[in-house]
Structure formats: structure tokens, C-alpha cells
Design a protein around this motif. Structure first.
Motif, mmCIF file in Angstrom:
data_model
loop_
_atom_site.group_PDB
_atom_site.id
_atom_site.type_symbol
_atom_site.label_atom_id
_atom_site.label_comp_id
_atom_site.label_asym_id
_atom_site.label_seq_id
_atom_site.Cartn_x
_atom_site.Cartn_y
_atom_site.Cartn_z
ATOM 1 N N CYS A 1 11.049 12.445 4.273
ATOM 2 C CA CYS A 1 12.111 13.264 4.298
ATOM 3 C C CYS A 1 13.064 12.761 5.564
ATOM 4 N N CYS B 1 3.871 17.564 6.086
ATOM 5 C CA CYS B 1 5.325 17.605 6.683
ATOM 6 C C CYS B 1 5.356 19.051 6.605
ATOM 7 N N CYS C 1 9.136 19.341 4.045
ATOM 8 C CA CYS C 1 8.896 19.303 2.643
ATOM 9 C C CYS C 1 7.377 19.419 1.995
HETATM 10 ZN ZN LIG Z 1 9.113 15.900 5.087
#
Ligand SMILES: [Zn+2]
Length: 63
Positions: free
Chosen positions: A11, A29, A32
Motif C-alpha cells: 500500500c 503492515c 493492510c
Molecule cells: Zn500496507
């Protein structure tokens, strides 16, 4: 405690984490939830706000 900058390759968001040298690298992450974080080696300006991690940009996009 050193500050590490990570960037998510999925992302493209960046996150900063305070970690001990002995801590395992963070791979998932927080945004996400994919294991695509990688460390970014660059000087950063530290805005010390206490322990834990905080997101420095694009937080408004969550609303
Ligand atoms: Zn991410």
C-alpha cells in the motif's frame, strides 16, 4: 530506543516504530495487514511521542 522506518510494498504507506535492537523485525503492515513491510534506511526526524508506534502520514484517510 532506535526509530525504524518501514514501508509497505503493498500500500506504499510508511510507518515508524521504536524497537530495541533485539526485537524481531516487523513484517505485517498495520494498515493492510499483509506481510509486505520492509525497512527503509534513511535519516528521520524524530518526533518523540512516547512508547509504541505511531503513524505519521495519511491517517486521515481512515475516516
Ligand atoms: Zn500496507
Amino acid at each position: 530506543m532506535p526509530l525504524y522506518v518501514y514501508e509497505c510494498t503493498a500500500c506504499s504507506k510508511r510507518f515508524e516504530f521504536f524497537q530495541h535492537y533485539t526485537d524481531d523485525p516487523i513484517t505485517v503492515c498495520p494498515d493492510c495487514q499483509t506481510p509486505t513491510l520492509r525497512k527503509v534506511w534513511q535519516p528521520v526526524t524524530v518526533h518523540y511521542k512516547g512508547n509504541g508506534f505511531y503513524v505519521t502520514d495519511k491517517k486521515a484517510a481512515q475516516t
